[in-house]
Scaffold this motif. Structure first.
Motif, PDB file in Angstrom:
ATOM      1  N   VAL A  36       2.652   6.934  -7.642  1.00 29.84           N
ATOM      2  CA  VAL A  36       1.332   7.483  -7.292  1.00 29.84           C
ATOM      3  C   VAL A  36       1.319   8.992  -7.519  1.00 29.84           C
ATOM      4  CG1 VAL A  36      -0.364   7.817  -5.460  1.00 29.84           C
ATOM      5  CG2 VAL A  36       0.976   5.715  -5.535  1.00 29.84           C
ATOM      6  N   ASP A  73       1.613  -7.213  12.704  1.00 35.82           N
ATOM      7  CA  ASP A  73       1.428  -7.105  11.262  1.00 35.82           C
ATOM      8  C   ASP A  73       0.076  -7.667  10.817  1.00 35.82           C
ATOM      9  OD1 ASP A  73       1.742  -9.896  11.200  1.00 35.82           O
ATOM     10  OD2 ASP A  73       3.854  -9.770  10.669  1.00 35.82           O
ATOM     11  N   ARG A 110      -2.520 -13.930   2.829  1.00 36.05           N
ATOM     12  CA  ARG A 110      -2.470 -13.322   1.475  1.00 36.05           C
ATOM     13  C   ARG A 110      -3.762 -13.591   0.717  1.00 36.05           C
ATOM     14  NH1 ARG A 110       2.873 -15.494   1.574  1.00 36.05           N
ATOM     15  NH2 ARG A 110       4.442 -13.843   1.851  1.00 36.05           N
ATOM     16  N   LYS A 113      -5.719  -2.835   0.634  1.00 33.24           N
ATOM     17  CA  LYS A 113      -4.563  -2.121   0.088  1.00 33.24           C
ATOM     18  C   LYS A 113      -3.425  -2.101   1.089  1.00 33.24           C
ATOM     19  CE  LYS A 113      -7.614   0.761  -2.709  1.00 33.24           C
ATOM     20  NZ  LYS A 113      -8.197   2.104  -2.921  1.00 33.24           N
ATOM     21  N   ILE A 114      -2.389  -2.906   0.804  1.00 38.96           N
ATOM     22  CA  ILE A 114      -1.234  -3.011   1.701  1.00 38.96           C
ATOM     23  C   ILE A 114       0.033  -3.090   0.857  1.00 38.96           C
ATOM     24  CG2 ILE A 114      -2.565  -4.226   3.469  1.00 38.96           C
ATOM     25  CD1 ILE A 114      -1.171  -6.828   2.538  1.00 38.96           C
ATOM     26  N   SER A 115       1.179  -2.879   1.491  1.00 35.19           N
ATOM     27  CA  SER A 115       2.444  -3.078   0.796  1.00 35.19           C
ATOM     28  C   SER A 115       2.953  -4.493   1.009  1.00 35.19           C
ATOM     29  CB  SER A 115       3.486  -2.069   1.298  1.00 35.19           C
ATOM     30  OG  SER A 115       3.694  -2.207   2.700  1.00 35.19           O
ATOM     31  N   SER A 116       2.568  -5.100   2.152  1.00 32.35           N
ATOM     32  CA  SER A 116       3.019  -6.456   2.483  1.00 32.35           C
ATOM     33  C   SER A 116       2.166  -6.966   3.637  1.00 32.35           C
ATOM     34  CB  SER A 116       4.500  -6.430   2.897  1.00 32.35           C
ATOM     35  OG  SER A 116       4.852  -7.569   3.653  1.00 32.35           O
ATOM     36  N   GLN A 165       3.295  -5.750   7.039  1.00 33.53           N
ATOM     37  CA  GLN A 165       3.159  -4.334   7.366  1.00 33.53           C
ATOM     38  C   GLN A 165       2.366  -4.198   8.662  1.00 33.53           C
ATOM     39  OE1 GLN A 165       1.103  -2.213   4.279  1.00 33.53           O
ATOM     40  NE2 GLN A 165       1.356  -0.199   5.234  1.00 33.53           N
ATOM     41  N   GLU A 216      -0.401   1.203  10.227  1.00 34.31           N
ATOM     42  CA  GLU A 216      -0.026   1.998   9.056  1.00 34.31           C
ATOM     43  C   GLU A 216      -1.150   2.060   8.012  1.00 34.31           C
ATOM     44  OE1 GLU A 216       3.601   0.540   7.415  1.00 34.31           O
ATOM     45  OE2 GLU A 216       4.837   1.182   9.116  1.00 34.31           O
ATOM     46  N   LEU A 217      -2.166   1.213   8.153  1.00 34.26           N
ATOM     47  CA  LEU A 217      -3.248   1.178   7.173  1.00 34.26           C
ATOM     48  C   LEU A 217      -4.311   2.236   7.499  1.00 34.26           C
ATOM     49  CD1 LEU A 217      -3.938  -2.652   6.718  1.00 34.26           C
ATOM     50  CD2 LEU A 217      -2.170  -1.234   5.671  1.00 34.26           C
ATOM     51  N   ASN A 234      -9.150   0.044   5.603  1.00 27.45           N
ATOM     52  CA  ASN A 234      -8.378  -1.172   5.361  1.00 27.45           C
ATOM     53  C   ASN A 234      -8.151  -1.947   6.655  1.00 27.45           C
ATOM     54  OD1 ASN A 234      -7.738  -1.416   2.456  1.00 27.45           O
ATOM     55  ND2 ASN A 234      -6.850   0.608   2.736  1.00 27.45           N
TER      56      ASN A 234
END
Length: 507
Positions: free
Chosen positions: A20, A349, A378, A387-390, A393, A397-398, A402
């Motif tokens: 990024v 999560d 998913r 937009k997430i990493s997993s 998560q 953290e979002l 989001n």
């Protein structure tokens, strides 16, 4: 008092993270006595730029000058010592210490080896009174409300005699009266020659308090403009997102279907004799001044609060919704106004937050299939482009936008017939707002109905088919789309609140 010389000058700043480019040769400056707005969608680079200014991040290239001195090496301690203070949306004070102790942290006045508590409390109290805050300085911050804690954080920054103060979404948890106090504080700082950087997704606030606005998009500088030359939000939004405000409030024309929800003569906490309906394929707005009773009506329909009288009918059948489970079982969903304490599980999560009311869809013989649950989460993450990493998560953290989309994903998965959205876009950037409006279109196109509660009239008029106006707990008008106007809706909203003379004055 605005000075010509920049107290802060950033030249050609770049910063990259794995995969990024967060900032790409961005130049930014602010002068003493200037209030500079910093705007852009989530991911535009605002937070990265601020963290470089405060020393939380190290720039990859470029230079930074503050108060005529080049800063080669920076850190939060160094920047604070130079007079740079930041007030973040997440409260940055010690909850277990008193308000006064937070102000004097590490610098307590003493008499010999002992802390001079009398002086500490007196000086802290006088300071808060001077800036217009009425807070008990002996209370621990943990005893205060979120809004009071935010105001203490703001006060602590000013206490440090700053040369530059950065406000990052400061009004997200504040009431209107507290916001007025904040704006007065900013004006006082400006008059004292302090530079201010103001970040907010509420673009009306930017025009209210800022002299100039810097726009970032995709890590690059779009430009810096005076609020006077921009004139209004309609000219600012295209610079941020590349589309007009009309495109942002795009509303699909759908055939309105059968009645899904009808409420007749509902009375409860802070509202009386409320009657309205919602049909398939439509968005019904609820508008009123703060405290009019809109949220209380929504909570009562969803079974959170009790009703004193009235009747609720869903798809032609009279129902008793005494608790939220009754509403869930009868096809009613609710996204609350206070999402932090009522709508999300921030430490859990994303998978958990989506599936918490949807595990029955992936159960067999009384057991949860976690493989199917993960696939279900998913699926909705992909559908809503979250937009997430997993999916594992933690939700906190979002970004705010989001997080909101995760809550919407939860309800889309549940698939209720009627969805109540209470202030769904507060604290969310304009790009994500546009995505949420398009999700509204997807929901109504599938034959569902939406009740939208919003204090932001352009949003409410942009997406609603009809708007019901609540004034002092009573329904005073039903306004059709062809008759929408801010003046008309505000006049109705004030009907039971102020005198006719005051209404004429406001008009």
């Amino acid at each position: 008092m605005l000075e010509d010389r920049p107290i802060l000058q950033l030249d050609q700043i770049s910063k990259a993270f794995p995969g990024v480019k967060a900032l790409d040769n961005v130049s930014f400056s602010v002068s003493s006595g200037e209030v500079r707005g910093l705007v852009g969608e989530n991911g535009a680079g605002k937070s990265t730029l601020i963290k470089i200014i405060t020393g939380a991040y190290t720039r990859d290239s470029g230079s930074m000058t503050f108060d005529d001195n080049e800063i080669v090496k920076n850190s939060p301690i160094i920047s604070t010592a130079k007079g740079i203070y930041a007030v973040y949306q997440d409260v940055m004070v010690s909850p277990h210490l008193s308000v006064a102790e937070n102000f004097f942290l590490g610098k307590q006045p003493k008499i010999g080896p002992f802390v001079n508590w009398r002086k500490m409390y007196r000086d802290a109290r006088r300071f808060l009174e001077r800036i217009g805050l009425d807070t008990d300085v002996r209370k621990t911050v943990g005893e205060l409300s979120m809004a009071e804690s935010e105001m203490v954080t703001i006060a602590k920054a000013i206490w440090g005699n700053p040369k530059l103060v950065i406000f990052d979404e400061p009004t997200a948890v504040l009431t209107k009266s507290e916001t007025k106090v904040l704006f007065k504080i900013i004006k006082d700082l400006q008059n004292e020659g302090v530079a201010v950087v103001y970040i907010s997704h509420n673009l009306e606030e930017v025009f209210e308090v800022c002299d100039t606005v810097t726009v970032l998009k995709d890590g690059a500088l779009v430009g810096t403009y005076t609020t006077e030359e921009l004139e209004d939000v309609e000219k600012l939004i295209p610079l941020m997102v590349g589309r007009t405000i009309e495109q942002m409030y795009y509303k699909r024309e759908l055939e309105i279907g059968r009645e899904l929800l009808r409420v007749d003569n509902l009375s409860g906490e802070r509202f009386n004799d409320i009657s309205f309906n919602v049909r398939a394929g439509e968005i019904v707005g609820l508008f009123g001044l703060i405290g009019a009773g809109r949220t209380e009506i929504a909570r009562a329909i969803f079974g959170v609060d009790s009703l004193r009288k009235g009747m609720i009918t869903l798809k032609g059948k009279q129902v008793k919704l005494k608790k939220p489970k009754d509403s869930l079982d009868n096809g009613v969903g609710y996204l609350p106004e206070d999402k932090r304490s009522q709508g999300i599980f921030p430490q859990q999560d994303i998978d958990f937050n989506i599936n918490i009311i949807n595990f029955e869809k992936v159960m067999k013989a009384g057991f949860i299939s976690y493989r199917k649950a993960h696939a279900q989460a998913r699926d909705y993450v992909n559908k809503l482009s979250i937009k997430i990493s997993s999916i594992y998560q933690p939700l906190f953290e979002l970004s705010g936008g989001n997080q909101q989309k995760v809550i919407i994903a939860r309800w889309l998965c549940k698939n209720p017939d009627v969805l109540i959205f209470d202030e769904p876009t507060v604290g969310i950037d304009v790009g994500t707002k546009s995505e949420i409006y398009r999700l509204f279109g997807d929901i109504t196109e599938s034959g569902k109905g939406i009740i939208l509660i919003s204090s932001y009239l352009p949003e409410l008029m942009g997406v609603s088919d009809r708007i019901y106006v609540i004034s002092a707990g009573r329904l005073v008008a039903e306004v059709q789309k062809k008759d929408f106007s801010e003046e008309r809706l505000l006049r109705f909203a004030m009907k039971n609140v102020v005198s006719t003379a005051k209404i004429e004055e406001a008009g």
